[in-house]
Each structure stands twice: as C-alpha cells, then as structure tokens.
Design an enzyme around this catalytic site. Structure first.
Site, mmCIF file in Angstrom:
data_model
loop_
_atom_site.group_PDB
_atom_site.id
_atom_site.type_symbol
_atom_site.label_atom_id
_atom_site.label_comp_id
_atom_site.label_asym_id
_atom_site.label_seq_id
_atom_site.Cartn_x
_atom_site.Cartn_y
_atom_site.Cartn_z
ATOM 1 N N CYS A 1 0.880 -1.178 0.000
ATOM 2 C CA CYS A 1 0.000 0.000 0.000
ATOM 3 C C CYS A 1 0.909 1.217 0.000
ATOM 4 O O CYS A 1 1.098 1.874 1.023
ATOM 5 C CB CYS A 1 -0.913 -0.010 1.220
ATOM 6 N N ALA A 2 1.500 1.529 -1.149
ATOM 7 C CA ALA A 2 2.706 2.357 -1.210
ATOM 8 C C ALA A 2 2.479 3.860 -1.143
ATOM 9 O O ALA A 2 3.325 4.582 -0.612
ATOM 10 C CB ALA A 2 3.478 2.023 -2.487
ATOM 11 N N PRO B 1 1.744 7.621 -0.209
ATOM 12 C CA PRO B 1 2.338 8.545 -1.187
ATOM 13 C C PRO B 1 3.761 8.227 -1.620
ATOM 14 O O PRO B 1 4.299 8.906 -2.482
ATOM 15 C CB PRO B 1 2.270 9.881 -0.451
ATOM 16 N N GLY B 2 4.433 7.241 -0.985
ATOM 17 C CA GLY B 2 5.691 6.762 -1.542
ATOM 18 C C GLY B 2 6.954 7.012 -0.752
ATOM 19 O O GLY B 2 8.037 6.678 -1.219
ATOM 20 N N SER B 3 6.857 7.555 0.460
ATOM 21 C CA SER B 3 8.083 7.839 1.216
ATOM 22 C C SER B 3 8.826 6.555 1.594
ATOM 23 O O SER B 3 10.055 6.500 1.526
ATOM 24 C CB SER B 3 7.754 8.658 2.462
ATOM 25 N N LYS B 4 8.092 5.508 1.986
ATOM 26 C CA LYS B 4 8.747 4.244 2.314
ATOM 27 C C LYS B 4 9.317 3.591 1.060
ATOM 28 O O LYS B 4 10.378 2.951 1.097
ATOM 29 C CB LYS B 4 7.763 3.290 3.008
ATOM 30 N N ASP C 1 -0.598 0.262 -5.222
ATOM 31 C CA ASP C 1 -1.679 0.945 -4.523
ATOM 32 C C ASP C 1 -2.981 0.659 -5.264
ATOM 33 O O ASP C 1 -2.978 0.514 -6.497
ATOM 34 C CB ASP C 1 -1.430 2.454 -4.444
ATOM 35 N N CYS D 1 -0.518 3.350 11.432
ATOM 36 C CA CYS D 1 -0.358 4.597 12.188
ATOM 37 C C CYS D 1 -1.523 4.731 13.173
ATOM 38 O O CYS D 1 -2.029 5.808 13.424
ATOM 39 C CB CYS D 1 -0.264 5.805 11.264
#
Length: 452
Positions: A193-194, A196-199, A223, A344
């Site tokens: 579940c990527a 917005p992509g920071s990870k 996603d 989170c």
C-alpha cells in the site's frame, strides 16, 4: 515477521472494502439545550489554542479508551499526562536525506544543509543517523507562515532538494519499517500500500547502497487507487535514474498476484512447497512493506481533526481488511524473507489482534522477529499481550460468544465483531506468539506520531 517455512493453508484472498463511516449510528445521551450549548464552547485543557477541538465528546472517549488499553504498558499517572499532551502538540519538521555513498547529489544536499545551519537562525536541529534524517523543532504550519529569513531559507531548501530527489519530507515513525527490514541490493521488494511513496523511495535508496546498483534487486510499489498511483509516480520520478529499479502497480493489495520468477527453478521450488506445481506457489519477495489502511488515530499531531471525529467503530471496519492484506503479503513472501506489518493507529484491534490472527492462521509458518536490539537509539514500548474489546459506547465485551448473547447491541452491529478481535490466552500471547516483540512507538517517547 519472518517466514521460515511454507504456510499450511491457502491464504484468504477474498476482497475487502474499507468503509469511511460507521454504519451503526451511536445513541447520543440526552441533554437539555443549555447543557449542549455550554459543551460546544468548552475548551480542552491540553489542546493547542491554534488547533481547537470542536467536539470534546469524541476526545473524551478517545482518552478513556486508551487509558484502559495503554495502562497495561504502564502509561499511567504523569506518563499518561505526557502522552496525551504530546498527542495534542504539532509534529516537528522531519526530512530524510539520501544516505552517504549513493551519489554526489545526496552529498551536495548535506553540504548545503550544513551551510544553512552554519548561517544561524534555525530552531534546534536533531540529527537522526539511524535513518539518515533530521528533525527541526518547528511545526510545518509555523514554518510555512514564517517570514523570518532563516526559516524562509529552510522552506526554500526543502522545496529545492525535494524536487531533485535528494531530500524527502517524512515522519520519523514512517522511516522505521524500512530501517528494520534492512533492504540489500539483491532483494526483491514489495510495498503493498505504497502511496504517497516515502517508504518506497527509502527502500529504493537502500537498493543503491554503496553507489550504483550491483545486485538484481528491484522494487514493486502497489496501490489500489489510480489517483494515488499517480501521486506515487510523481514522488518516485524525483529519484531520477534510481527509478529504473521500480515497478508501479494498481491492484487491490489483498489479491495481489504472484510475480513471475526470473530464474529457471521456479517450477521445481513450487513443486517442493506444495507437493504439486502451482498449488502453493513459492514466494517471490525477499522484503515486504505491509503498511495497511487504518483508522489513523495515532496521527492526531498531524491531523488534529481526528480528535472530534474519533470512533472505535473505525477499527472494527479496518480489522478484516488489514488481516486479508497481511495474509496475502505472507503468501507472497519467500521462505526466510521478512515482512513488516505496520499501522499509524494506536488501537490493538488493528495491531496486535491482527498479528495474533496471522500467527494462528499460519500455524507455525511465520514468527515475530525479536528486534529489541535493532535501532537502539529509537525509544519504544513493547507490544500488548492483552487488551479489551469495547463497542463505541466503551462497554467492554469479555468474549465474542458473550457479545453475541448480549441484548445491548443491535444485530447489525454484532456482526461487525469478529472472533479474531479478542486477545489470545495470556500465556500463549507471550510464550508462543511473542506479541511482546511487537514495537509500539508512543509519541511522548521520541517526539513523533503514534505508530505500530
């Protein structure tokens, strides 16, 4: 979680749907008009004056619920006050810089930030070497609206180097999953579940550790939303040449297909796992980031609106979908591979309850890795081994069977309570499942958001 032997049963690949609003309408206590009008103007004693809470009823339920749950970790008395006060404070500005050795751009970015600090005028800056990051003791709102030259310079610096891909705005807690997975250049990785992509960008940078990519590793970022995939694409495009090791897919995470193997031994390995080719296909990923959709109630520092719309029923909606996604992730994981399940949320129904259900369904095929010695600079709390299941009126329910016998809740609401929400036997939770090995990142321990 580490997968150390093939699962003994096929994972549940059925689709799930995340609901935005609870279907069951809560019964509101009766009150006269004068009392209701006074409550509307009441001020929360710990709320930031710049971020008032218009609905204190939700905030009060939030505090009562988590006072009961986190009390098992010793978050009581003065520590509870620190915990809840931190949840009301805005987050500091945090950003990650490309690690040393990947390329010249990251090195230039670091030198530029050193010069910005040397010029003076910035708030306190805390280096976080374990994740190649920095924390600046100022909220993003204050930074955005400030006219001070030093802060305006920091805002310009973040925009410039962020557009170049050398710097990424990312919360501290969000950096932990990839840091624990220890991605290497040869690893095939998946972010389920990527967006917005920071990870995703953090994992791609790990594939390039030491300079140019020397291994055969690559990254699949998925996603379910086409719009969020576009956001993901824009974020990763800033990495330039490093994005050549990236594949973006748009698919429901709970039913992601197997990735075709690149080696000739795939059929033989599949036969060895399931007894016949194709019955239980071999896993295809070395590392999986499983940061699932959740209620997000650990993000009050970033999203203060949660205080006046919090509901326990959001966790009931999320739990089945989270379990489906995590089960699919384990099915796609290679034997010996690592999957990091994260949310989170502070709610054990979305965290330890999901992990316990995974371990039971996999019947010994996976285990929780002991990370107590990893990232020693990161202050954390252990996972819960017991918790309380409540409805939205904060009435406790001892077991699933007891809830089904109860006449206090309508049948439609009862159906949303599934057996996997309840904790396992205390001895099993600690000695067999090792739920205490989970990591809980509490805001007051390291000046961050709530994370699991």
């Amino acid at each position: 979680m580490r997968k150390h032997m093939p699962p003994t049963r096929a994972p549940d690949g059925s689709r799930g749907t995340a609901m935005r609003h609870p279907r069951h309408k809560r019964k509101r206590p009766t009150a006269d008009a004068a009392t209701a009008a006074a409550a509307e103007h009441e001020v929360h004693p710990l709320a930031d004056p710049a971020r008032p809470i218009p609905n204190l009823a939700c905030a009060d339920r939030f505090e009562e619920y988590y006072r009961a749950q986190l009390g098992r970790l010793g978050v009581t008395g003065s520590e509870w006050t620190r915990f809840i006060k931190t949840l009301h404070a805005p987050l500091p500005v945090t950003f990650r810089v490309q690690p040393v050795g990947i390329g010249t751009l990251g090195d230039e970015c670091r030198r530029s930030f050193d010069a910005l600090q040397a010029a003076g005028g910035l708030p306190e800056v805390t280096p976080l070497p374990w994740c190649s990051s920095f924390a600046v003791e100022i909220s993003k709102e204050a930074l955005k609206t400030s006219h001070e030259p030093a802060l305006a310079g920091l805002q310009t610096w973040l925009s410039k180097w962020g557009a170049l891909g050398a710097c990424t705005r990312q919360a501290i807690e969000s950096m932990v999953p990839v840091a624990l997975l220890k991605v290497e250049p040869d690893h095939v990785c998946l972010d389920m579940c990527a967006s917005p992509g920071s990870k995703t960008t953090q994992a791609i940078e790990a594939l390039y550790a030491g300079g140019a990519a020397t291994g055969r590793g690559f990254m699949v970022a998925n996603d379910a939303s086409p719009t969020r995939c576009q956001m993901l694409l824009r974020r990763c495009a800033a990495l330039g040449e490093m994005s050549e090791r990236l594949l973006i897919t748009c698919h429901p995470a709970q039913s992601l297909p197997w990735l075709p193997r690149l080696d000739a031994s795939a059929e033989a390995e599949a036969t060895a796992v399931g007894g016949e080719a194709g019955r239980y296909p071999a896993g295809c990923f070395d590392r999986i980031i499983c940061d699932v959709p959740c209620s997000g109630d650990g993000t009050t520092r970033k999203n203060p609106s949660i205080w006046h719309r919090w509901s326990q029923e959001y966790a009931l909606e999320m739990h089945p979908l989270q379990l489906q996604i995590a089960m699919r992730g384990l099915a796609l994981l290679k034997v010996g591979g690592l999957l990091c399940y994260s949310t989170c949320s502070l709610n054990p129904l979305e965290n330890e309850a999901v992990v316990a259900a995974l371990l039971k369904r996999c019947a010994g095929a996976v285990e929780i890795v002991d990370c107590s010695r990893e990232l020693p600079e990161l202050h954390r709390a252990p996972g819960l081994t017991s918790w309380t299941v409540m409805d939205d009126a904060l009435q406790e329910h001892e077991s699933h069977a007891a809830l089904q016998r109860s006449t206090a809740l309508p049948a439609a609401l009862k159906r949303r309570f599934v057996p996997s929400l309840w904790p396992p036997d205390p001895k099993e939770a600690k000695r067999k499942l090792h739920l205490d090995r989970c990591l809980r990142l509490l805001p007051h321990l390291a000046n961050m958001g709530g994370f699991f």
